[in-house]
Design a protein around this motif. Sequence first.
Motif, mmCIF file in Angstrom:
data_model
loop_
_atom_site.group_PDB
_atom_site.id
_atom_site.type_symbol
_atom_site.label_atom_id
_atom_site.label_comp_id
_atom_site.label_asym_id
_atom_site.label_seq_id
_atom_site.Cartn_x
_atom_site.Cartn_y
_atom_site.Cartn_z
ATOM 1 N N ILE A 164 0.821 -1.204 0.000
ATOM 2 C CA ILE A 164 0.000 0.000 0.000
ATOM 3 C C ILE A 164 0.862 1.263 0.000
ATOM 4 O O ILE A 164 0.524 2.267 -0.632
ATOM 5 N N PHE A 165 2.002 1.203 0.689
ATOM 6 C CA PHE A 165 2.880 2.378 0.742
ATOM 7 C C PHE A 165 3.467 2.685 -0.631
ATOM 8 O O PHE A 165 3.552 3.845 -1.036
ATOM 9 N N VAL A 166 3.847 1.635 -1.347
ATOM 10 C CA VAL A 166 4.379 1.838 -2.698
ATOM 11 C C VAL A 166 3.285 2.340 -3.623
ATOM 12 O O VAL A 166 3.461 3.312 -4.366
ATOM 13 N N ASP A 167 2.132 1.700 -3.573
ATOM 14 C CA ASP A 167 1.031 2.084 -4.470
ATOM 15 C C ASP A 167 0.559 3.507 -4.208
ATOM 16 O O ASP A 167 0.392 4.310 -5.140
ATOM 17 N N HIS A 168 0.329 3.825 -2.932
ATOM 18 C CA HIS A 168 -0.304 5.103 -2.609
ATOM 19 C C HIS A 168 0.677 6.274 -2.618
ATOM 20 O O HIS A 168 0.348 7.361 -3.104
ATOM 21 N N TYR A 169 1.891 6.046 -2.088
ATOM 22 C CA TYR A 169 2.813 7.173 -1.916
ATOM 23 C C TYR A 169 3.876 7.277 -3.017
ATOM 24 O O TYR A 169 4.544 8.301 -3.108
ATOM 25 N N ASP A 170 3.987 6.238 -3.828
ATOM 26 C CA ASP A 170 4.966 6.273 -4.921
ATOM 27 C C ASP A 170 4.287 6.262 -6.278
ATOM 28 O O ASP A 170 4.655 7.011 -7.186
ATOM 29 N N ASP A 209 -5.022 6.065 -5.546
ATOM 30 C CA ASP A 209 -5.906 6.570 -4.504
ATOM 31 C C ASP A 209 -6.252 5.458 -3.509
ATOM 32 O O ASP A 209 -6.344 4.282 -3.875
ATOM 33 N N GLU A 210 -6.451 5.859 -2.245
ATOM 34 C CA GLU A 210 -6.833 4.909 -1.210
ATOM 35 C C GLU A 210 -7.970 5.494 -0.385
ATOM 36 O O GLU A 210 -8.227 6.695 -0.416
ATOM 37 N N GLN A 227 -6.199 11.053 -2.075
ATOM 38 C CA GLN A 227 -5.537 11.082 -3.370
ATOM 39 C C GLN A 227 -4.100 10.598 -3.232
ATOM 40 O O GLN A 227 -3.392 10.919 -2.287
ATOM 41 N N GLY A 228 -3.650 9.797 -4.218
ATOM 42 C CA GLY A 228 -2.314 9.224 -4.176
ATOM 43 C C GLY A 228 -1.221 10.232 -4.477
ATOM 44 O O GLY A 228 -1.472 11.346 -4.957
ATOM 45 N N TYR A 229 0.015 9.844 -4.209
ATOM 46 C CA TYR A 229 1.187 10.697 -4.382
ATOM 47 C C TYR A 229 2.161 10.047 -5.366
ATOM 48 O O TYR A 229 2.211 8.824 -5.494
ATOM 49 N N ARG A 230 2.943 10.879 -6.031
ATOM 50 C CA ARG A 230 3.923 10.388 -6.988
ATOM 51 C C ARG A 230 5.319 10.526 -6.396
ATOM 52 O O ARG A 230 5.707 11.608 -5.944
ATOM 53 N N ASN A 231 6.062 9.427 -6.338
ATOM 54 C CA ASN A 231 7.457 9.409 -5.892
ATOM 55 C C ASN A 231 7.614 10.071 -4.523
ATOM 56 O O ASN A 231 8.545 10.830 -4.299
ATOM 57 N N TYR A 232 6.662 9.785 -3.623
ATOM 58 C CA TYR A 232 6.749 10.235 -2.226
ATOM 59 C C TYR A 232 6.859 11.759 -2.078
ATOM 60 O O TYR A 232 7.334 12.262 -1.074
ATOM 61 N N ASN A 233 6.419 12.488 -3.099
ATOM 62 C CA ASN A 233 6.484 13.962 -3.093
ATOM 63 C C ASN A 233 7.912 14.496 -2.965
ATOM 64 O O ASN A 233 8.125 15.616 -2.463
#
Length: 370
Positions: A130-136, A140-141, A155-161
């Motif tokens: 979930i951490f990879v999917d949502h924050y990298d 969305d979760e 809303q999800g994040y790309r490459n941990y911001n």
Amino acid sequence: MPVVTPTKRSAWIVALAAGSLLWTSGAAHADKPVGSDTNPPPGNEAQGDADHRTLLASVSQSRIRVTRSDGGTEQGSMDELTSVDPNWEPPVCWYEPVFTPAGLKAAVENLEREGGLGAVNAHEWWSAGIFVDHYDKAVDEDNFDLDSPTNSTAQGYRNYNIGKQGMFWRSVVRKGHEDDIRAWDCGRIMFWQDAGTVPDDEYAPTPETLAAYAYDKIQVPETEVELRPAARSTVNLPTWVWLDKAIFKDVTVRAELPNTGLWAETTAKPVALHLDPGTKDAETYPASGDCAINADGSIGTPYTRGSADGTPPCGIRYLRASGGDPYRLTASITWEISWEGTGGARGDLPDGTFETTQDMTVQEIQSINR
């Protein structure tokens, strides 16, 4: 602590909803500016915590820093205050900044290597997926908002911001309340907050939050009152009670939440001593049993030779012998609590008390060696 995985999530929600529980939504989107100290210190951008174990931290592991500056520390043992208001207590849960972008990435990579589950909020523990999917990968979760038929969407994040200024925030629960139903009010999964702001959320930290947190950490001197006669008295002979001015001073606890600019300093000031003789067959001085703090910080007046028959400003006169069992003399110190914090905020909190008891044997003999 519940472990909620993707396959168990729906069943967990249904089970909780079936219990007719009421919840407060964790959804909020606007931000509020705060004071200074809202960015990670230089050179610390890659850290969540030193060994990237924040994902595995206890839900009650707050990052609030507490420092004490009290006048009783050197007097020996200390103890916590009890609020005089039985209905008052510090907040059960709130949100705190946990990771910089690089710090979260490093923590997730560490979780991928070592396996196990990490905390995405104070209640849900997930595998690295979930951490990879949502924050990298910007998937969305759902938030864990159980006050509506459907969860709010995060809303999800790309490459941990990475490259952005700010931190990821997550819920924390006050120690000892991990199983408290109210802890689920802070239901949002870990979310992003721009530098220099705090969430516009009912459970975002405030100076008042930190003041209450500091209140919960106040410790005061555990000291018995001075008595004369001590432990053994005589019917109708006044017992003098006093406290030395060097023992009871203001106690201050400062709470700061790093990377938010939020702080509060809570001060406990001793204001009175209340005496309960442990029997109705007694008189107190003054009649209310409340002995005020003197101007120099002392309470009452020390007994001096030749004062045995006088009336003490703070004391007790027993009217009947204690018989087989001694009376239980109770002395309660009242501490007045105030606080100040970020941006000139200030206020009062419920008074606190610390109580000690002491056995008093009262005899019928009308003379005593003074």
